[in-house]
Design a protein around this motif. Sequence first.
Motif, short mmCIF file in Angstrom:
data_model
loop_
_atom_site.label_atom_id
_atom_site.label_comp_id
_atom_site.label_asym_id
_atom_site.label_seq_id
_atom_site.Cartn_x
_atom_site.Cartn_y
_atom_site.Cartn_z
N MET A 35 106.28 123.87 -17.46
CA MET A 35 105.71 123.32 -18.69
C MET A 35 106.34 123.98 -19.92
O MET A 35 106.56 123.32 -20.94
N GLY A 36 106.67 125.27 -19.82
CA GLY A 36 107.36 125.95 -20.91
C GLY A 36 108.73 125.33 -21.17
O GLY A 36 109.11 125.08 -22.32
N LYS A 37 109.47 125.07 -20.10
CA LYS A 37 110.78 124.43 -20.24
C LYS A 37 110.65 123.03 -20.82
O LYS A 37 111.45 122.61 -21.67
N LEU A 38 109.63 122.32 -20.38
CA LEU A 38 109.40 120.97 -20.88
C LEU A 38 109.05 121.00 -22.37
O LEU A 38 109.55 120.18 -23.15
N MET A 39 108.24 121.95 -22.79
CA MET A 39 107.88 122.07 -24.20
C MET A 39 109.09 122.40 -25.07
O MET A 39 109.26 121.85 -26.17
N PHE A 40 109.98 123.28 -24.59
CA PHE A 40 111.20 123.59 -25.34
C PHE A 40 112.10 122.36 -25.43
O PHE A 40 112.70 122.10 -26.47
N ALA A 41 112.20 121.60 -24.34
CA ALA A 41 113.01 120.38 -24.36
C ALA A 41 112.44 119.36 -25.35
O ALA A 41 113.17 118.73 -26.10
N LEU A 42 111.12 119.22 -25.35
CA LEU A 42 110.49 118.29 -26.29
C LEU A 42 110.68 118.74 -27.73
O LEU A 42 110.91 117.92 -28.62
N ALA A 43 110.60 120.03 -27.97
CA ALA A 43 110.83 120.54 -29.33
C ALA A 43 112.27 120.28 -29.76
O ALA A 43 112.52 119.93 -30.92
N GLY A 44 113.22 120.41 -28.83
CA GLY A 44 114.62 120.15 -29.14
C GLY A 44 114.90 118.70 -29.51
O GLY A 44 115.82 118.42 -30.27
N THR A 45 114.10 117.80 -28.98
CA THR A 45 114.32 116.39 -29.29
C THR A 45 113.94 116.05 -30.73
O THR A 45 114.30 114.99 -31.22
N TRP A 46 113.22 116.94 -31.39
CA TRP A 46 112.84 116.69 -32.78
C TRP A 46 113.92 117.13 -33.77
O TRP A 46 113.82 116.84 -34.96
N VAL A 47 114.97 117.80 -33.29
CA VAL A 47 116.08 118.19 -34.17
C VAL A 47 116.75 116.96 -34.77
O VAL A 47 116.95 116.91 -36.00
N PRO A 48 117.12 115.94 -33.99
CA PRO A 48 117.71 114.74 -34.62
C PRO A 48 116.75 114.05 -35.59
O PRO A 48 117.19 113.50 -36.60
N VAL A 49 115.46 114.10 -35.31
CA VAL A 49 114.48 113.49 -36.21
C VAL A 49 114.49 114.22 -37.55
O VAL A 49 114.50 113.60 -38.62
N ALA A 50 114.52 115.55 -37.52
CA ALA A 50 114.56 116.33 -38.75
C ALA A 50 115.87 116.10 -39.50
O ALA A 50 115.88 115.98 -40.73
N LEU A 51 116.97 116.02 -38.75
CA LEU A 51 118.26 115.75 -39.40
C LEU A 51 118.29 114.37 -40.03
O LEU A 51 118.92 114.17 -41.07
N SER A 52 117.62 113.42 -39.41
CA SER A 52 117.59 112.07 -39.98
C SER A 52 116.88 112.06 -41.33
O SER A 52 117.25 111.31 -42.22
N ALA A 53 115.88 112.91 -41.47
CA ALA A 53 115.18 113.01 -42.76
C ALA A 53 116.08 113.66 -43.81
O ALA A 53 116.06 113.26 -44.98
N LEU A 54 116.86 114.65 -43.40
CA LEU A 54 117.75 115.34 -44.34
C LEU A 54 118.95 114.49 -44.74
O LEU A 54 119.34 114.47 -45.91
#
Length: 89
Positions: A35-54
Motif C-alpha cells: 500500500m505504501g508503494k501504491l500510495m507513492f505511485a499514485l502521488a507520482g501520477t499527480w506530477v503531470p497534473v501539477a505541470l499542466s496547471a503551470l
Amino acid sequence: MFFSQGKGAFLIAGYNTASKAEKARYDEKTLCRFMGKLMFALAGTWVPVALSALLDWMWLLWLGLGLFLTVCVGGVVYMNTGRRFLKKR
C-alpha cells in the motif's frame, strides 16, 4: 511513509473491517508495504497534473488523470489476484 514501514493496516478499508479470523490469514506488513508503494505511485501520477496547471497544457492533465486511473485499477487487480498477501504456512 507510514505504510512503507509496514504500519497503518487500520487505514486499509477492507482490512480494518475484516474479522479477527480473516485478518489472521493476511501478512499485515507485506500488505502495508504494498500500500505504501501504491500510495507513492499514485502521488507520482499527480506530477503531470501539477505541470499542466503551470504550463497550461491540457494534454498533461489528461495524461495525469489517465495514469492515476491506470495505477488505481492496476493496484486493485494486483492485490486481488493471486495469494500475494496471505501468510505463508
